[in-house]
Design an enzyme around this catalytic site. Structure first.
Site, PDB file in Angstrom:
ATOM      1  N   CYS A  55       0.816  -1.220   0.000  1.00  0.00           N
ATOM      2  CA  CYS A  55       0.000   0.000   0.000  1.00  0.00           C
ATOM      3  C   CYS A  55       0.849   1.269   0.000  1.00  0.00           C
ATOM      4  CB  CYS A  55      -0.885   0.043   1.244  1.00  0.00           C
ATOM      5  SG  CYS A  55      -2.471  -0.725   0.993  1.00  0.00           S
TER       6      CYS A  55
ATOM      7  N   MET B 179      -7.058   1.718   6.616  1.00  0.00           N
ATOM      8  CA  MET B 179      -5.856   1.007   7.061  1.00  0.00           C
ATOM      9  C   MET B 179      -6.243   0.043   8.189  1.00  0.00           C
ATOM     10  SD  MET B 179      -2.219   2.324   8.387  1.00  0.00           S
ATOM     11  CE  MET B 179      -1.493   1.573   9.830  1.00  0.00           C
TER      12      MET B 179
ATOM     13  N   HIS C  39      -4.481  -0.932 -12.477  1.00  0.00           N
ATOM     14  CA  HIS C  39      -4.265  -2.255 -11.886  1.00  0.00           C
ATOM     15  C   HIS C  39      -4.497  -3.351 -12.929  1.00  0.00           C
ATOM     16  CE1 HIS C  39      -3.605  -4.822  -8.432  1.00  0.00           C
ATOM     17  NE2 HIS C  39      -4.688  -5.518  -8.743  1.00  0.00           N
TER      18      HIS C  39
HETATM   19 FE1  DHE Z   1      -3.226 -10.057  -8.251  1.00  0.00          FE
HETATM   20  C1  DHE Z   1      -3.759 -10.254 -11.665  1.00  0.00           C
HETATM   21  C2  DHE Z   1      -1.353  -7.263  -8.708  1.00  0.00           C
HETATM   22  C3  DHE Z   1      -3.060  -9.624  -4.857  1.00  0.00           C
HETATM   23  C4  DHE Z   1      -4.749 -13.066  -7.811  1.00  0.00           C
HETATM   24  N1  DHE Z   1      -2.685  -8.951  -9.862  1.00  0.00           N
HETATM   25  C5  DHE Z   1      -3.018  -9.199 -11.195  1.00  0.00           C
HETATM   26  C6  DHE Z   1      -2.436  -8.177 -12.023  1.00  0.00           C
HETATM   27  C7  DHE Z   1      -1.741  -7.333 -11.179  1.00  0.00           C
HETATM   28  C8  DHE Z   1      -1.902  -7.823  -9.842  1.00  0.00           C
HETATM   29  C9  DHE Z   1      -0.941  -6.125 -11.574  1.00  0.00           C
HETATM   30  C10 DHE Z   1      -2.552  -8.080 -13.522  1.00  0.00           C
HETATM   31  C11 DHE Z   1      -1.518  -8.936 -14.194  1.00  0.00           C
HETATM   32  C12 DHE Z   1      -1.635  -8.902 -15.708  1.00  0.00           C
HETATM   33  O1  DHE Z   1      -2.751  -9.000 -16.227  1.00  0.00           O
HETATM   34  O2  DHE Z   1      -0.595  -8.761 -16.376  1.00  0.00           O
HETATM   35  N2  DHE Z   1      -2.408  -8.655  -6.995  1.00  0.00           N
HETATM   36  C13 DHE Z   1      -1.674  -7.593  -7.401  1.00  0.00           C
HETATM   37  C14 DHE Z   1      -1.238  -6.829  -6.249  1.00  0.00           C
HETATM   38  O3  DHE Z   1      -0.468  -5.827  -6.250  1.00  0.00           O
HETATM   39  C15 DHE Z   1      -1.957  -7.332  -5.076  1.00  0.00           C
HETATM   40  C16 DHE Z   1      -3.109  -6.379  -4.777  1.00  0.00           C
HETATM   41  C17 DHE Z   1      -1.129  -7.409  -3.800  1.00  0.00           C
HETATM   42  C18 DHE Z   1       0.160  -8.193  -3.911  1.00  0.00           C
HETATM   43  O4  DHE Z   1       1.042  -7.968  -3.086  1.00  0.00           O
HETATM   44  O5  DHE Z   1       0.322  -9.009  -4.786  1.00  0.00           O
HETATM   45  C19 DHE Z   1      -2.511  -8.651  -5.638  1.00  0.00           C
HETATM   46  N3  DHE Z   1      -3.825 -11.149  -6.607  1.00  0.00           N
HETATM   47  C20 DHE Z   1      -3.648 -10.797  -5.322  1.00  0.00           C
HETATM   48  C21 DHE Z   1      -4.147 -11.821  -4.426  1.00  0.00           C
HETATM   49  O6  DHE Z   1      -4.094 -11.790  -3.159  1.00  0.00           O
HETATM   50  C22 DHE Z   1      -4.810 -12.860  -5.276  1.00  0.00           C
HETATM   51  C23 DHE Z   1      -6.314 -12.789  -5.059  1.00  0.00           C
HETATM   52  C24 DHE Z   1      -4.382 -14.289  -4.944  1.00  0.00           C
HETATM   53  C25 DHE Z   1      -2.966 -14.628  -5.358  1.00  0.00           C
HETATM   54  O7  DHE Z   1      -2.801 -15.616  -6.058  1.00  0.00           O
HETATM   55  O8  DHE Z   1      -2.049 -13.927  -4.941  1.00  0.00           O
HETATM   56  C26 DHE Z   1      -4.439 -12.366  -6.663  1.00  0.00           C
HETATM   57  N4  DHE Z   1      -4.101 -11.398  -9.500  1.00  0.00           N
HETATM   58  C27 DHE Z   1      -4.628 -12.595  -9.119  1.00  0.00           C
HETATM   59  C28 DHE Z   1      -5.072 -13.323 -10.299  1.00  0.00           C
HETATM   60  C29 DHE Z   1      -4.801 -12.507 -11.408  1.00  0.00           C
HETATM   61  C30 DHE Z   1      -4.183 -11.305 -10.876  1.00  0.00           C
HETATM   62  C31 DHE Z   1      -5.737 -14.691 -10.303  1.00  0.00           C
HETATM   63  C32 DHE Z   1      -5.077 -12.817 -12.880  1.00  0.00           C
HETATM   64  C33 DHE Z   1      -6.496 -12.554 -13.214  1.00  0.00           C
HETATM   65  C34 DHE Z   1      -6.835 -12.955 -14.630  1.00  0.00           C
HETATM   66  O9  DHE Z   1      -7.858 -13.628 -14.813  1.00  0.00           O
HETATM   67  O10 DHE Z   1      -6.082 -12.585 -15.536  1.00  0.00           O
END
Ligand code: DHE
Length: 570
Positions: free
Chosen positions: A79, A117, A356
């Site tokens: 964050c 927060m 995002h």
């Molecule tokens: Fe994600 C996609 C960032 C937390 C599952 N996530 C993405 C994308 C970004 C991102 C930038 C797009 C990628 C792309 O398309 O090129 N995610 C972040 C974070 O910054 C965040 C909020 C916190 C972190 O520290 O990572 C975060 N994300 C999560 C989770 O907690 C999730 C729910 C479970 C996990 O596996 O970590 C999660 N994010 C996903 C998934 C996608 C995703 C399943 C792809 C979705 C799709 O169908 O394309």
């Protein structure tokens, strides 16, 4: 009692304190949302960093500082940013923090703020001692993680099976078109599951808290990125699919994709990093790094310098030799033309902050991306290379790749759910034939709760599915909503999939269709040391088809069907 203490504590804070900490009250949020946004911990917590000593900051021993740094990168950096310059959360600059002082900071860290927060003390995520430690830590000069340039990348690069030693035809009997690559978040693995037989084909070790999988244009290669910036290139043609090359593109990363324009099949890969803030172009067959591009620069609106604008989603264009790169903190979308890497041309589009996740419209000309802190979906016209619209939606849109269908009333539309409210916004996407509806919210559907992460449909389906995985209520976060696309005036059916799988603790998340579009798969994401499952629903009847359980399926989250990811079908 605790609440009373919190109320009193906040009430006696001096005005300056509340001003510095006045949170963004415009956007509704909740603890689960904020916890999600700050993420699953960064691999930076273990990285050796430069530390300066500030004589005006409260004293800390080296051991205390190291422990504060670890907690900061595990719980706060998502964050507040690596350099504490602020992102989703406020900037935590040493001079401001010193003005507040340790006692006031303890209240914020311990009890949280009205703006979202979380209270790390009240939730027992930090002990009283750790709350006190963190209150001193954020008054110190932020340590800077090391940069990661070509030298470091080349040193990390491994080609495990050179191109000439790889098979020249598919060596297995798996219908790879219908394979699902399933993220096993907490073990740093992907499970490859045969979508026809529902059998697990392989477990492949990947990066830390692996995030997403993408498929090459030909469908042969699978790319994964770990949060630690480790990229795996997996060859699906091998007898048992396995990693053929790896590369570390940075120390904190989320996105990856590969060239999809004709003539460039499988040739170029791209990965985006949170730290250092950059994207890297690589040889698609070996992951050899070719070019590193920094995203440091100025915010699109206030033109303020930002030292760490993180690379969020990346997608490959089907209509041009371009990648669409979304830069979170500056609010800019970059169209990166990879046809001439020596004279790289990028079109920089002013969109909105903080970008995002997002997906294509059904024509694959427009890319729709969530700017989640401004409650906006930015629409980029990749044919013209400019912003088509900024569409105001609900609180904190979070589409995944979104969902496309042809609406009975409004023509082609794309939808997103929201973290901060219980609606699904449906946006018209066809300015040519349905001009009046284009880039407007034409419908707002009621989801069964807020905290939605992903929505999905398929061109062959007449259902739209949405989760509410981050909802604080257990029944809600275990359930999904499903709407009949031909009768969107009718309320959604709500189904508790965790219950169907016999799992009591867990979140139901990330719908993904099989290649045919007649099954929809969900993850029931249980605790690391508890039970999880994949639930396969018959899309037509909305009845349970199969539950896939295996002791090794630990914390499954995202699922990427080869065919649908290859062709961007959603
Ligand atoms: Fe994600 C996609 C960032 C937390 C599952 N996530 C993405 C994308 C970004 C991102 C930038 C797009 C990628 C792309 O398309 O090129 N995610 C972040 C974070 O910054 C965040 C909020 C916190 C972190 O520290 O990572 C975060 N994300 C999560 C989770 O907690 C999730 C729910 C479970 C996990 O596996 O970590 C999660 N994010 C996903 C998934 C996608 C995703 C399943 C792809 C979705 C799709 O169908 O394309």
């Amino acid at each position: 009692m605790k609440l009373l203490v919190k109320g009193l504590a906040l009430a006696v804070l001096p005005l300056a304190v509340s001003m510095v900490w006045a949170a963004d009250r415009k956007s509704e949020t909740n603890t689960a949302t904020t916890t999600y946004l700050q993420g699953g911990g960064s691999s930076l917590s273990g990285v050796e960093m430069y530390q300066s000593t500030d004589p005006t900051a409260p004293p800390m021993t080296k051991a205390e500082f190291d422990s504060g740094r670890q907690i900061y990168f595990d719980r706060c950096a998502g964050c507040h940013g690596v350099l504490r310059k602020g992102a989703t959360g406020k900037a935590l600059l040493p001079k401001d923090m010193q003005k507040l002082g340790t006692e006031n900071l303890k209240v914020f860290v311990g009890y949280g703020t009205p703006g979202g927060m979380p209270g790390f003390g009240t939730s027992n995520e930090l002990t009283e001692k750790e709350v006190e430690l963190m209150s001193r830590y954020i008054q110190q000069t932020p340590p800077t993680p090391p940069e990661w340039g070509m030298k470091e990348m080349m040193a990390s690069w491994k080609v495990l099976i050179p191109v000439e030693k790889r098979p020249t035809r598919k060596m297995n009997n798996i219908n790879i078109d219908n394979v699902f690559s399933v993220t096993l978040r907490d073990t740093g693995e992907v499970a490859l599951i045969d979508g026809d037989t529902k059998k697990i084909v392989a477990f492949i070790k990947t990066g830390f808290a692996v995030h997403i999988s993408r498929i090459s244009k030909s469908g042969r290669y699978l790319y994964t990125t770990g949060r630690d910036g480790l990229i795996n290139l997996i060859d699906l043609w091998m007898e048992t699919p396995q990693t053929v090359a790896t590369l570390r593109t940075g120390s904190d990363a989320r996105s990856i994709d590969t060239s999809k324009y004709k003539g460039y099949d499988d040739k170029i890969a791209i990965a985006g990093s949170y730290w250092p803030p950059a994207y890297v172009l690589m040889d698609g067959f070996t992951l050899k790094p070719l070019k590193i591009m920094s995203t440091r620069g100025y915010t699109y609106d206030e033109q303020e310098y930002h030292p760490e604008p993180r690379v969020a989603s990346i997608v490959a264009s089907h209509i041009k030799p371009e990648f669409v790169v979304n830069v979170k903190e500056t609010g800019k979308v970059l169209l990166v033309d990879y046809s001439d890497m020596k004279n790289l041309k990028t079109t920089e589009i002013e969109a909105e902050r903080f970008l995002h996740d997002g997906g294509w419209d059904s024509s694959k000309r427009y890319f729709l991306v969530a700017a989640n802190m401004r409650n906006t979906v930015s629409v980029v016209d990749t044919k013209e290379g400019k912003l088509a619209a900024n569409v105001k939606v609900g609180a904190k849109p979070h589409p995944g790749r979104g969902a496309n269908w042809s609406d009975t009333q409004y023509g082609p539309v794309w939808a997103t759910g929201h973290l901060g409210d219980d609606t699904v916004a449906v946006i018209g996407t066809d300015p040519a034939k349905h001009k009046d509806n284009a880039w407007k919210v034409v419908r707002s559907l009621k989801n069964h709760g807020s905290g939605s992460l992903f929505v999905k449909t398929h061109p062959k389906s007449r259902n739209l599915w949405a989760d509410a995985a981050l909802n604080p209520d257990a029944e809600v976060r275990q359930s999904v909503s499903v709407w009949d696309l031909k009768h969107l005036d009718k309320p959604a059916q709500v189904i508790n999939l965790a219950k169907l799988a016999g799992i009591t603790e867990g979140r139901t998340t990330h719908p993904e269709y099989n290649a045919k579009g007649d099954e929809v798969w969900f993850s029931v994401w249980g605790p690391k040391n508890g039970e999880s499952a994949l639930v396969v629903m018959d899309d037509k009847t909305r009845k349970l088809k199969t539950v896939i359980k295996d002791k090794r399926l630990i914390t499954p989250t995202g699922k990427f069907n080869v065919h649908n990811t290859q062709y961007d079908v959603y």
